[in-house]
Design a protein around this motif. Sequence first.
Motif, PDB file in Angstrom:
ATOM      1  N   ASN A   1       0.855  -1.195   0.000  1.00  0.00           N
ATOM      2  CA  ASN A   1       0.000   0.000   0.000  1.00  0.00           C
ATOM      3  C   ASN A   1       0.886   1.239   0.000  1.00  0.00           C
ATOM      4  O   ASN A   1       1.566   1.514   0.982  1.00  0.00           O
ATOM      5  N   PRO A   2       0.915   2.025  -1.096  1.00  0.00           N
ATOM      6  CA  PRO A   2       1.816   3.188  -1.176  1.00  0.00           C
ATOM      7  C   PRO A   2       1.525   4.263  -0.135  1.00  0.00           C
ATOM      8  O   PRO A   2       2.367   5.121   0.107  1.00  0.00           O
ATOM      9  N   LYS A   3       0.344   4.226   0.485  1.00  0.00           N
ATOM     10  CA  LYS A   3      -0.025   5.264   1.455  1.00  0.00           C
ATOM     11  C   LYS A   3       0.333   4.878   2.894  1.00  0.00           C
ATOM     12  O   LYS A   3       0.033   5.629   3.817  1.00  0.00           O
ATOM     13  N   THR A   4       0.963   3.722   3.052  1.00  0.00           N
ATOM     14  CA  THR A   4       1.338   3.264   4.400  1.00  0.00           C
ATOM     15  C   THR A   4       2.854   3.215   4.521  1.00  0.00           C
ATOM     16  O   THR A   4       3.551   2.880   3.570  1.00  0.00           O
ATOM     17  N   ASP A   5       3.346   3.552   5.687  1.00  0.00           N
ATOM     18  CA  ASP A   5       4.783   3.587   5.939  1.00  0.00           C
ATOM     19  C   ASP A   5       5.426   2.244   5.584  1.00  0.00           C
ATOM     20  O   ASP A   5       4.952   1.179   6.024  1.00  0.00           O
ATOM     21  N   PRO A   6       6.507   2.242   4.783  1.00  0.00           N
ATOM     22  CA  PRO A   6       7.118   0.982   4.342  1.00  0.00           C
ATOM     23  C   PRO A   6       7.725   0.161   5.476  1.00  0.00           C
ATOM     24  O   PRO A   6       7.705  -1.070   5.437  1.00  0.00           O
ATOM     25  N   VAL A   7       8.282   0.824   6.487  1.00  0.00           N
ATOM     26  CA  VAL A   7       8.857   0.098   7.622  1.00  0.00           C
ATOM     27  C   VAL A   7       7.752  -0.628   8.383  1.00  0.00           C
ATOM     28  O   VAL A   7       7.901  -1.791   8.784  1.00  0.00           O
ATOM     29  N   ARG A   8       6.633   0.039   8.566  1.00  0.00           N
ATOM     30  CA  ARG A   8       5.494  -0.593   9.244  1.00  0.00           C
ATOM     31  C   ARG A   8       4.999  -1.798   8.450  1.00  0.00           C
ATOM     32  O   ARG A   8       4.675  -2.848   9.030  1.00  0.00           O
ATOM     33  N   GLN A   9       4.966  -1.686   7.133  1.00  0.00           N
ATOM     34  CA  GLN A   9       4.521  -2.802   6.298  1.00  0.00           C
ATOM     35  C   GLN A   9       5.505  -3.971   6.368  1.00  0.00           C
ATOM     36  O   GLN A   9       5.094  -5.140   6.432  1.00  0.00           O
ATOM     37  N   ALA A  10       6.794  -3.651   6.334  1.00  0.00           N
ATOM     38  CA  ALA A  10       7.803  -4.709   6.412  1.00  0.00           C
ATOM     39  C   ALA A  10       7.731  -5.434   7.756  1.00  0.00           C
ATOM     40  O   ALA A  10       7.800  -6.673   7.821  1.00  0.00           O
ATOM     41  N   ASP A  11       7.597  -4.676   8.837  1.00  0.00           N
ATOM     42  CA  ASP A  11       7.496  -5.284  10.168  1.00  0.00           C
ATOM     43  C   ASP A  11       6.254  -6.171  10.272  1.00  0.00           C
ATOM     44  O   ASP A  11       6.302  -7.249  10.892  1.00  0.00           O
ATOM     45  N   PHE A  12       5.166  -5.721   9.683  1.00  0.00           N
ATOM     46  CA  PHE A  12       3.940  -6.505   9.749  1.00  0.00           C
ATOM     47  C   PHE A  12       4.089  -7.830   9.000  1.00  0.00           C
ATOM     48  O   PHE A  12       3.636  -8.880   9.472  1.00  0.00           O
ATOM     49  N   PHE A  13       4.748  -7.793   7.841  1.00  0.00           N
ATOM     50  CA  PHE A  13       4.985  -9.026   7.086  1.00  0.00           C
ATOM     51  C   PHE A  13       5.900  -9.962   7.871  1.00  0.00           C
ATOM     52  O   PHE A  13       5.646 -11.173   7.958  1.00  0.00           O
ATOM     53  N   ILE A  14       6.959  -9.424   8.432  1.00  0.00           N
ATOM     54  CA  ILE A  14       7.911 -10.245   9.200  1.00  0.00           C
ATOM     55  C   ILE A  14       7.214 -10.926  10.374  1.00  0.00           C
ATOM     56  O   ILE A  14       7.462 -12.108  10.670  1.00  0.00           O
ATOM     57  N   ASN A  15       6.326 -10.202  11.039  1.00  0.00           N
ATOM     58  CA  ASN A  15       5.598 -10.778  12.175  1.00  0.00           C
ATOM     59  C   ASN A  15       4.548 -11.789  11.735  1.00  0.00           C
ATOM     60  O   ASN A  15       4.114 -12.626  12.540  1.00  0.00           O
ATOM     61  N   SER A  16       4.137 -11.723  10.459  1.00  0.00           N
ATOM     62  CA  SER A  16       3.081 -12.604   9.964  1.00  0.00           C
ATOM     63  C   SER A  16       3.617 -13.868   9.317  1.00  0.00           C
ATOM     64  O   SER A  16       2.912 -14.881   9.261  1.00  0.00           O
ATOM     65  N   VAL A  17       4.856 -13.833   8.819  1.00  0.00           N
ATOM     66  CA  VAL A  17       5.368 -14.933   7.996  1.00  0.00           C
ATOM     67  C   VAL A  17       6.675 -15.472   8.573  1.00  0.00           C
ATOM     68  O   VAL A  17       7.663 -14.739   8.694  1.00  0.00           O
ATOM     69  N   LYS A  18       6.677 -16.745   8.905  1.00  0.00           N
ATOM     70  CA  LYS A  18       7.882 -17.438   9.333  1.00  0.00           C
ATOM     71  C   LYS A  18       8.298 -18.396   8.216  1.00  0.00           C
ATOM     72  O   LYS A  18       7.659 -19.432   7.994  1.00  0.00           O
ATOM     73  N   LEU A  19       9.322 -18.021   7.481  1.00  0.00           N
ATOM     74  CA  LEU A  19       9.775 -18.846   6.358  1.00  0.00           C
ATOM     75  C   LEU A  19      10.773 -19.890   6.835  1.00  0.00           C
ATOM     76  O   LEU A  19      11.619 -19.613   7.695  1.00  0.00           O
ATOM     77  N   ASP A  20      10.662 -21.087   6.238  1.00  0.00           N
ATOM     78  CA  ASP A  20      11.549 -22.189   6.592  1.00  0.00           C
ATOM     79  C   ASP A  20      12.420 -22.574   5.403  1.00  0.00           C
ATOM     80  O   ASP A  20      12.228 -22.084   4.281  1.00  0.00           O
ATOM     81  N   THR A  21      13.338 -23.465   5.650  1.00  0.00           N
ATOM     82  CA  THR A  21      14.164 -24.004   4.582  1.00  0.00           C
ATOM     83  C   THR A  21      13.269 -24.669   3.532  1.00  0.00           C
ATOM     84  O   THR A  21      12.348 -25.417   3.876  1.00  0.00           O
ATOM     85  N   GLY A  22      13.528 -24.382   2.271  1.00  0.00           N
ATOM     86  CA  GLY A  22      12.712 -24.938   1.196  1.00  0.00           C
ATOM     87  C   GLY A  22      11.589 -24.038   0.734  1.00  0.00           C
ATOM     88  O   GLY A  22      10.923 -24.334  -0.270  1.00  0.00           O
ATOM     89  N   ASP A  23      11.360 -22.930   1.460  1.00  0.00           N
ATOM     90  CA  ASP A  23      10.329 -21.961   1.039  1.00  0.00           C
ATOM     91  C   ASP A  23      10.910 -20.990   0.022  1.00  0.00           C
ATOM     92  O   ASP A  23      12.119 -20.693   0.040  1.00  0.00           O
ATOM     93  N   LEU A  24      10.056 -20.473  -0.843  1.00  0.00           N
ATOM     94  CA  LEU A  24      10.476 -19.457  -1.812  1.00  0.00           C
ATOM     95  C   LEU A  24      10.693 -18.117  -1.113  1.00  0.00           C
ATOM     96  O   LEU A  24      10.131 -17.876  -0.032  1.00  0.00           O
ATOM     97  N   PRO A  25      11.514 -17.239  -1.693  1.00  0.00           N
ATOM     98  CA  PRO A  25      11.745 -15.927  -1.079  1.00  0.00           C
ATOM     99  C   PRO A  25      10.445 -15.131  -0.936  1.00  0.00           C
ATOM    100  O   PRO A  25       9.483 -15.368  -1.667  1.00  0.00           O
ATOM    101  N   PRO A  26      10.401 -14.207   0.013  1.00  0.00           N
ATOM    102  CA  PRO A  26       9.199 -13.379   0.178  1.00  0.00           C
ATOM    103  C   PRO A  26       8.957 -12.539  -1.074  1.00  0.00           C
ATOM    104  O   PRO A  26       9.889 -12.162  -1.782  1.00  0.00           O
ATOM    105  N   VAL A  27       7.693 -12.253  -1.323  1.00  0.00           N
ATOM    106  CA  VAL A  27       7.294 -11.534  -2.543  1.00  0.00           C
ATOM    107  C   VAL A  27       6.655 -10.201  -2.169  1.00  0.00           C
ATOM    108  O   VAL A  27       5.814 -10.133  -1.257  1.00  0.00           O
ATOM    109  N   LEU A  28       7.035  -9.155  -2.895  1.00  0.00           N
ATOM    110  CA  LEU A  28       6.383  -7.854  -2.769  1.00  0.00           C
ATOM    111  C   LEU A  28       5.479  -7.652  -3.978  1.00  0.00           C
ATOM    112  O   LEU A  28       5.952  -7.551  -5.111  1.00  0.00           O
ATOM    113  N   ASP A  29       4.183  -7.601  -3.726  1.00  0.00           N
ATOM    114  CA  ASP A  29       3.180  -7.397  -4.774  1.00  0.00           C
ATOM    115  C   ASP A  29       2.915  -5.896  -4.879  1.00  0.00           C
ATOM    116  O   ASP A  29       2.307  -5.298  -3.991  1.00  0.00           O
TER     117      ASP A  29
END
Length: 295
Positions: free
Chosen positions: A162-190
């Motif tokens: 969302n271009p109207k939301t602070d990018p650091v806040r968005q990144a922190d929210f994704f990090i808190n929401s997604v726990k990636l493990d070995t064998g997972d694809l890299p995170p995607v920014l849509d």
Amino acid sequence: MSKQPPISVVNKPRKTTSRKSSSPRKSRKKDASPHKKKVVKKWEIPTGLYYILMGAITVVFLSAFFYFFIRPYSYRWKPCYGLKAYGVCMPAGFHIHGIDVSHYQGNIDWQRLTQTRQSQFPIHFIFMKASEGGDYGDRVFQANFDSAKAYGFIRGAYHFYNPKTDPVRQADFFINSVKLDTGDLPPVLDIEKRGDDVRTLRRDLKIWLDKIERHYKVKPILYTSYKFKTRYLNDSIFDSYPYWIAHYYVDSVEYKGNWKFWQHTDVGTLPGIREKVDLNIFNGSLEELKCMTIR
């Protein structure tokens, strides 16, 4: 005896009210030469010219309607000269197929979805929407994410920016929401929305990408349409990221740069999923896809 003065009779003159003789009305002389009304002749289009103009307007309207509303989707009605699967004509020359899902697809029957492995176009990877903006988490993400791994699919997670939301806040929210493990694809920014200022958008996107890369120790994937990429992200800074290009109803991707994934349709039909699904292909072999995953 006093003498009384003799009575003198005085004849008072009568007051005569003299009526003013009304002066005869002056007869208006009629103008011998009355003003003539100007007759304005309306300009009329000749019948032949009228039909020519109407025909030209109709042609322009139909051409514009076809160009903007029919042409982008005409691929749906084109005959399929290749192989058809999942309700669409599959791109030729690619062997690694995948899908992306969110809560819009509802509850997925994962057991039925594994039936695609016996088809000519087996599904190998699945991207799932995890978050959007700074506070919206997809309600079925965790269930889908866990099920994808349990049923043996290569999985990935994406964040809708969302271009109207602070990018650091968005990144922190994704990090808190997604726990990636070995064998997972890299995170995607849509990224699909430009916002008010392109320079601000580019700066904020880089902030998000850098923070995510530092956390997951892997370069994120950028998802966008080929038009958005060429218009707003045509910069060497962003060319270093692996691209997932969305371009529907065409025989090949028009984007000339390097890309890893191609989302070629949004109307796929798969077993176990009631709603239409986005279909994707990976530009490489299964071994190369696995090399992209987190080690």
